[in-house]
Scaffold this motif. Structure first.
Motif, PDB file in Angstrom:
ATOM      1  N   GLY A 125     105.199  31.712  42.133  1.00 35.72           N
ATOM      2  CA  GLY A 125     105.051  31.758  43.588  1.00 35.72           C
ATOM      3  C   GLY A 125     103.590  31.856  43.999  1.00 35.72           C
ATOM      4  O   GLY A 125     102.685  31.406  43.288  1.00 35.72           O
ATOM      5  N   GLY A 126     103.366  32.474  45.169  1.00 36.34           N
ATOM      6  CA  GLY A 126     102.028  32.568  45.730  1.00 36.34           C
ATOM      7  C   GLY A 126     101.227  33.723  45.157  1.00 36.34           C
ATOM      8  O   GLY A 126     101.556  34.281  44.096  1.00 36.34           O
ATOM      9  N   SER A 127     100.158  34.078  45.943  1.00 37.36           N
ATOM     10  CA  SER A 127      99.235  35.117  45.476  1.00 37.36           C
ATOM     11  C   SER A 127      99.477  36.464  46.134  1.00 37.36           C
ATOM     12  O   SER A 127      98.886  37.466  45.717  1.00 37.36           O
ATOM     13  N   LEU A 128     100.317  36.524  47.157  1.00 35.26           N
ATOM     14  CA  LEU A 128     100.478  37.754  47.928  1.00 35.26           C
ATOM     15  C   LEU A 128     101.111  38.856  47.067  1.00 35.26           C
ATOM     16  O   LEU A 128     102.159  38.666  46.477  1.00 35.26           O
ATOM     17  N   GLN A 129     100.431  39.984  47.004  1.00 35.88           N
ATOM     18  CA  GLN A 129     100.912  41.101  46.205  1.00 35.88           C
ATOM     19  C   GLN A 129     101.255  42.324  47.051  1.00 35.88           C
ATOM     20  O   GLN A 129     102.061  43.147  46.644  1.00 35.88           O
ATOM     21  N   GLU A 130     100.629  42.428  48.245  1.00 30.72           N
ATOM     22  CA  GLU A 130     100.906  43.594  49.073  1.00 30.72           C
ATOM     23  C   GLU A 130     100.798  43.206  50.536  1.00 30.72           C
ATOM     24  O   GLU A 130      99.803  42.631  50.973  1.00 30.72           O
ATOM     25  N   LEU A 131     101.856  43.542  51.283  1.00 32.24           N
ATOM     26  CA  LEU A 131     101.917  43.285  52.719  1.00 32.24           C
ATOM     27  C   LEU A 131     102.451  44.536  53.388  1.00 32.24           C
ATOM     28  O   LEU A 131     103.579  44.965  53.118  1.00 32.24           O
ATOM     29  N   VAL A 132     101.637  45.156  54.264  1.00 33.40           N
ATOM     30  CA  VAL A 132     102.013  46.420  54.893  1.00 33.40           C
ATOM     31  C   VAL A 132     101.973  46.232  56.406  1.00 33.40           C
ATOM     32  O   VAL A 132     100.961  45.784  56.973  1.00 33.40           O
ATOM     33  N   VAL A 133     103.112  46.590  57.069  1.00 30.94           N
ATOM     34  CA  VAL A 133     103.210  46.513  58.535  1.00 30.94           C
ATOM     35  C   VAL A 133     103.964  47.747  59.035  1.00 30.94           C
ATOM     36  O   VAL A 133     104.478  48.554  58.249  1.00 30.94           O
ATOM     37  N   ASP A 134     104.093  47.872  60.361  1.00 31.24           N
ATOM     38  CA  ASP A 134     104.798  49.006  60.982  1.00 31.24           C
ATOM     39  C   ASP A 134     106.289  48.680  61.092  1.00 31.24           C
ATOM     40  O   ASP A 134     106.819  48.454  62.173  1.00 31.24           O
ATOM     41  N   CYS A 135     106.930  48.667  59.940  1.00 25.58           N
ATOM     42  CA  CYS A 135     108.347  48.314  59.935  1.00 25.58           C
ATOM     43  C   CYS A 135     109.244  49.499  59.570  1.00 25.58           C
ATOM     44  O   CYS A 135     110.440  49.334  59.308  1.00 25.58           O
ATOM     45  N   GLY A 136     108.706  50.705  59.528  1.00 27.77           N
ATOM     46  CA  GLY A 136     109.488  51.873  59.151  1.00 27.77           C
ATOM     47  C   GLY A 136     110.039  52.600  60.360  1.00 27.77           C
ATOM     48  O   GLY A 136     109.749  52.280  61.521  1.00 27.77           O
ATOM     49  N   GLY A 137     110.920  53.604  60.101  1.00 28.59           N
ATOM     50  CA  GLY A 137     111.480  54.413  61.163  1.00 28.59           C
ATOM     51  C   GLY A 137     112.746  53.829  61.748  1.00 28.59           C
ATOM     52  O   GLY A 137     113.213  52.758  61.367  1.00 28.59           O
ATOM     53  N   ILE A 138     113.314  54.561  62.740  1.00 28.57           N
ATOM     54  CA  ILE A 138     114.574  54.154  63.366  1.00 28.57           C
ATOM     55  C   ILE A 138     114.362  52.940  64.259  1.00 28.57           C
ATOM     56  O   ILE A 138     115.173  52.012  64.276  1.00 28.57           O
ATOM     57  N   ASN A 139     113.304  52.938  65.013  1.00 23.12           N
ATOM     58  CA  ASN A 139     112.993  51.823  65.904  1.00 23.12           C
ATOM     59  C   ASN A 139     111.655  51.213  65.512  1.00 23.12           C
ATOM     60  O   ASN A 139     110.629  51.448  66.165  1.00 23.12           O
ATOM     61  N   PRO A 140     111.610  50.438  64.437  1.00 19.90           N
ATOM     62  CA  PRO A 140     110.345  49.880  63.966  1.00 19.90           C
ATOM     63  C   PRO A 140     109.771  48.875  64.954  1.00 19.90           C
ATOM     64  O   PRO A 140     110.505  48.171  65.638  1.00 19.90           O
ATOM     65  N   LYS A 141     108.443  48.835  64.998  1.00 26.18           N
ATOM     66  CA  LYS A 141     107.771  47.850  65.867  1.00 26.18           C
ATOM     67  C   LYS A 141     107.923  46.441  65.304  1.00 26.18           C
ATOM     68  O   LYS A 141     107.994  45.464  66.057  1.00 26.18           O
ATOM     69  N   VAL A 142     107.915  46.349  63.977  1.00 26.45           N
ATOM     70  CA  VAL A 142     107.930  45.047  63.311  1.00 26.45           C
ATOM     71  C   VAL A 142     109.089  45.039  62.316  1.00 26.45           C
ATOM     72  O   VAL A 142     109.353  46.051  61.646  1.00 26.45           O
ATOM     73  N   SER A 143     109.773  43.927  62.221  1.00 27.38           N
ATOM     74  CA  SER A 143     110.837  43.775  61.216  1.00 27.38           C
ATOM     75  C   SER A 143     110.305  42.896  60.085  1.00 27.38           C
ATOM     76  O   SER A 143     109.578  41.928  60.310  1.00 27.38           O
ATOM     77  N   CYS A 144     110.677  43.248  58.852  1.00 27.35           N
ATOM     78  CA  CYS A 144     110.165  42.508  57.706  1.00 27.35           C
ATOM     79  C   CYS A 144     111.097  42.702  56.520  1.00 27.35           C
ATOM     80  O   CYS A 144     111.571  43.817  56.277  1.00 27.35           O
ATOM     81  N   VAL A 145     111.345  41.649  55.737  1.00 28.95           N
ATOM     82  CA  VAL A 145     112.237  41.729  54.593  1.00 28.95           C
ATOM     83  C   VAL A 145     111.466  41.817  53.284  1.00 28.95           C
ATOM     84  O   VAL A 145     112.071  41.971  52.213  1.00 28.95           O
ATOM     85  N   CYS A 146     110.122  41.705  53.362  1.00 29.00           N
ATOM     86  CA  CYS A 146     109.342  41.694  52.121  1.00 29.00           C
ATOM     87  C   CYS A 146     108.176  42.674  52.128  1.00 29.00           C
ATOM     88  O   CYS A 146     107.347  42.653  51.224  1.00 29.00           O
ATOM     89  N   CYS A 147     108.119  43.510  53.164  1.00 26.70           N
ATOM     90  CA  CYS A 147     106.906  44.321  53.394  1.00 26.70           C
ATOM     91  C   CYS A 147     107.061  45.721  52.857  1.00 26.70           C
ATOM     92  O   CYS A 147     108.162  46.236  52.654  1.00 26.70           O
ATOM     93  N   THR A 148     105.912  46.365  52.680  1.00 26.02           N
ATOM     94  CA  THR A 148     105.852  47.820  52.550  1.00 26.02           C
ATOM     95  C   THR A 148     105.756  48.363  53.968  1.00 26.02           C
ATOM     96  O   THR A 148     104.846  47.968  54.710  1.00 26.02           O
ATOM     97  N   CYS A 149     106.686  49.228  54.316  1.00 21.14           N
ATOM     98  CA  CYS A 149     106.793  49.627  55.719  1.00 21.14           C
ATOM     99  C   CYS A 149     106.096  50.976  55.976  1.00 21.14           C
ATOM    100  O   CYS A 149     106.184  51.912  55.167  1.00 21.14           O
ATOM    101  N   LYS A 150     105.453  51.054  57.122  1.00 21.35           N
ATOM    102  CA  LYS A 150     104.841  52.271  57.612  1.00 21.35           C
ATOM    103  C   LYS A 150     105.441  52.579  58.981  1.00 21.35           C
ATOM    104  O   LYS A 150     105.896  51.710  59.722  1.00 21.35           O
TER     105      LYS A 150
END
Length: 472
Positions: free
Chosen positions: A446-471
């Motif tokens: 696949g590609g080169s991406l090894q780490e992707l972090v967004v605000d996808c954690g918590g009950i009402n996340p700002k961002v939705s993501c299926v491959c991210c590390t969530c904050k």
């Protein structure tokens, strides 16, 4: 009552044995009896009055062996004897008036061996002889210099070395005085202009006035017209630094040193924790934190964690080979220069953990060779431009802990070399585009991406993501 002026009883016929207790009046100034015809053998116990100022007898015809005790008056104003026809061997203690401008006698036919104390006028501007009919073998230099020029002022021998800095030229030439309490003298009459300035053939400046004008012209091409009108202290300081040291190199090198000095002044270099060699006579490539290539052209400026403040000067991008700008963990404020795109050689732009404001300029997306952008922990705003997808060589992008808003552009999925993407702790919303997640490297494929972090954690996340590390 007061005592009576007359006795109470008539006087006796014979005198009393001693004087009365109180005399009838004050002592007389003249003797009570006429003087005898012959003087006494011994002098009286006390003189009858104060010593006389004049002798008791007329002076003798011959002078005494020694002078009288008291002179008759103060010294006479006129000499007792008329002056001699020939002068004395030594001059008088002080001249009668200021020296005359003209000699007291006509000049001799033969010149003296050494020059006069003062030249009669400034050097002539025209040659003393007619030009030759044939040109010389090589062109005449516009510069001249007299290393061994020497003159004497008030008994002190002075040469060109007595003029210490170019900054004092106005003081020397206009106010006609030496530096730091030296004797007053008309420098222009004594020392040729070479004493003030080693002319700069690199920019065709034959004297300091022309040099200053040409230097300003060069730097106005970089900083803008009228920038040296006195309203911009940082750029004036950088200009004066160059003028004071009389830098004479080709224009690209003059620009490099000016920008280096300007970077120091714009980021309040006086307050830096480490200032080693900065704005010193050493070549700017020896200033701590500056790296250069073999041709002494700046390729990197690194001042991480060094208490830098102020702002980043836009002229930084007139360093044509600047590849790395590492300034993280300081207190630099202001905005990213709008012309940041002129830094076409830039590979790493690292200014995280500062006080930057505003948006990311669109011009940055023209730097095709940019591999790392580290701008986290600032106060940057705006949306993430879709032009991030143009930075095809980008490997590291850290924009976390800012105030970015909007959605994450799908064109970031075009960054096939991107290994790390940090976008958390912003005001971003929406879903991370699937094309970005497809760049994740899985099991060596696949590609080169090894780490992707967004605000996808918590009950009402700002961002939705299926491959991210969530904050949260």
């Amino acid at each position: 009552e007061d005592p009576s002026r007359f006795p109470s009883e008539p006087p006796t016929k014979s005198a009393t044995g001693g004087p009365t207790r109180i005399p009838t009046k004050t002592p007389s100034e003249s003797p009570s009896e006429p003087p005898t015809k012959f003087p006494t053998k011994n002098p009286t116990k006390s003189p009858t009055k104060l010593p006389s100022w004049s002798p008791s007898e007329p002076p003798t015809k011959k002078t005494t062996d020694s002078p009288t005790i008291h002179p008759t008056k103060g010294p006479s104003e006129l000499p007792s004897v008329p002056p001699t026809n020939t002068p004395t061997g030594t001059p008088t203690g002080s001249p009668t008036e200021d020296p005359s401008r003209f000699p007291s006698e006509p000049p001799t036919k033969n010149p003296i061996n050494s020059p006069t104390y003062l030249p009669s006028k400034y050097p002539s501007e025209s040659p003393s002889e007619r030009p030759t009919n044939f040109p010389s073998n090589s062109p005449t230099s516009i510069c001249y210099k007299v290393d061994n020029f020497e003159f004497t002022v008030e008994g002190v021998s002075l040469g060109c070395e007595s003029i210490e800095t170019l900054a004092d030229i106005d003081k020397y030439c206009e106010l006609e005085m030496r530096n730091d309490g030296g004797p007053l003298l008309p420098i222009k009459k004594f020392c040729p202009s070479a004493c003030f300035f080693d002319c700069c053939e690199d920019i065709k400046a034959q004297n300091f006035t022309v040099y200053e004008e040409k230097v300003k012209d060069i730097y106005e091409e970089v900083s803008g017209e009228n920038v040296f009108d006195g309203t911009d202290p940082d750029r004036m300081d950088a200009l004066n630094f160059i003028l004071d040291e009389g830098l004479c190199v080709d224009p690209p090198r003059m620009i490099q040193r000016y920008i280096s000095a300007l970077f120091y002044y714009s980021t309040e270099g006086e307050e830096w924790q480490d200032q080693k060699n900065w704005v010193s006579p050493k070549h700017e490539c020896e200033w701590d934190g500056i790296d250069c290539n073999d041709d002494l052209i700046i390729t990197r400026i690194s001042r991480d964690d060094n208490t830098l403040k102020g702002t980043l000067p836009f002229e930084i991008c007139d360093l044509p080979l600047l590849k790395r700008l590492d300034l993280d963990s300081n207190e630099i404020g202001g905005t990213i220069p709008n012309n940041i795109g002129r830094c076409q050689s830039l590979v790493s732009f690292d200014m995280d953990n500062n006080g930057l404001t505003g948006t990311i300029p669109e011009s940055i997306f023209s730097i095709k060779g940019l591999k790392s952008i580290d701008l986290d922990t600032n106060s940057l705003t705006g949306t993430l431009s879709r032009k991030f997808g143009d930075l095809v060589d980008l490997q590291y992008l850290a924009l976390w802990r800012n105030q970015f808003s909007g959605t994450i552009p799908a064109r970031m999925g075009l960054l096939k070399n991107l290994g790390v993407l940090y976008l958390e702790f912003n005001d971003l919303t929406g879903a991370v585009p699937r094309i970005i997640c497809e760049n994740f490297r899985k099991e060596g494929k696949g590609g080169s991406l090894q780490e992707l972090v967004v605000d996808c954690g918590g009950i009402n996340p700002k961002v939705s993501c299926v491959c991210c590390t969530c904050k949260v």
